[in-house]
Design a protein around this motif. Structure first.
Motif, PDB file in Angstrom:
ATOM      1  N   GLU A  63       0.814  -1.219   0.000  1.00  0.00           N
ATOM      2  CA  GLU A  63       0.000   0.000   0.000  1.00  0.00           C
ATOM      3  C   GLU A  63       0.847   1.269   0.000  1.00  0.00           C
ATOM      4  O   GLU A  63       0.415   2.316   0.474  1.00  0.00           O
TER       5      GLU A  63
ATOM      6  N   VAL B 114      -0.339   2.812  -5.626  1.00  0.00           N
ATOM      7  CA  VAL B 114      -1.670   2.389  -6.043  1.00  0.00           C
ATOM      8  C   VAL B 114      -1.727   2.300  -7.561  1.00  0.00           C
ATOM      9  O   VAL B 114      -0.977   2.967  -8.265  1.00  0.00           O
TER      10      VAL B 114
ATOM     11  N   ALA C 283       0.640   6.164  -3.065  1.00  0.00           N
ATOM     12  CA  ALA C 283      -0.608   6.151  -2.300  1.00  0.00           C
ATOM     13  C   ALA C 283      -0.783   7.487  -1.584  1.00  0.00           C
ATOM     14  O   ALA C 283       0.139   7.991  -0.951  1.00  0.00           O
TER      15      ALA C 283
ATOM     16  N   GLU D   2     -10.035   8.200  -3.250  1.00  0.00           N
ATOM     17  CA  GLU D   2      -9.699   6.850  -2.818  1.00  0.00           C
ATOM     18  C   GLU D   2     -10.543   6.454  -1.614  1.00  0.00           C
ATOM     19  O   GLU D   2     -10.795   7.262  -0.723  1.00  0.00           O
TER      20      GLU D   2
END
Length: 78
Positions: free
Chosen positions: A50, A53, A66, A75
């Motif tokens: 993570e 993305v 991210a 998101e």
């Protein structure tokens, strides 16, 4: 693998003022001696952690850090 991950994150950070999304080929240029499959594995690991993305326009898939860029506001909304 960890060095490659850091190289990708550093690259994204250095370009963050002008770009928030990157094409796969942007990353293959960072590792001219590596096969595309190896670069893909590093990017997939970053997505799984993570730290990055996927972003898709429908016809093109791009990668972004991210929480960065315009897509970050949307998101998590679904």
């Amino acid at each position: 693998m960890e060095t490659a991950k850091q190289t990708i994150l550093d690259f994204c950070e250095s370009k963050s003022k002008s770009k928030s999304k990157f094409y796969f080929n942007d990353f293959t240029k960072l590792f001219p001696d590596a096969k595309a499959r190896e670069v893909k594995k590093v990017l997939t690991a970053l997505v799984n952690e993570e730290k990055m993305v996927f972003w898709s326009s429908g016809s093109t898939t791009m990668y972004g850090v991210a929480g960065a860029g315009k897509q970050a506001n949307a998101e998590g909304e679904a």
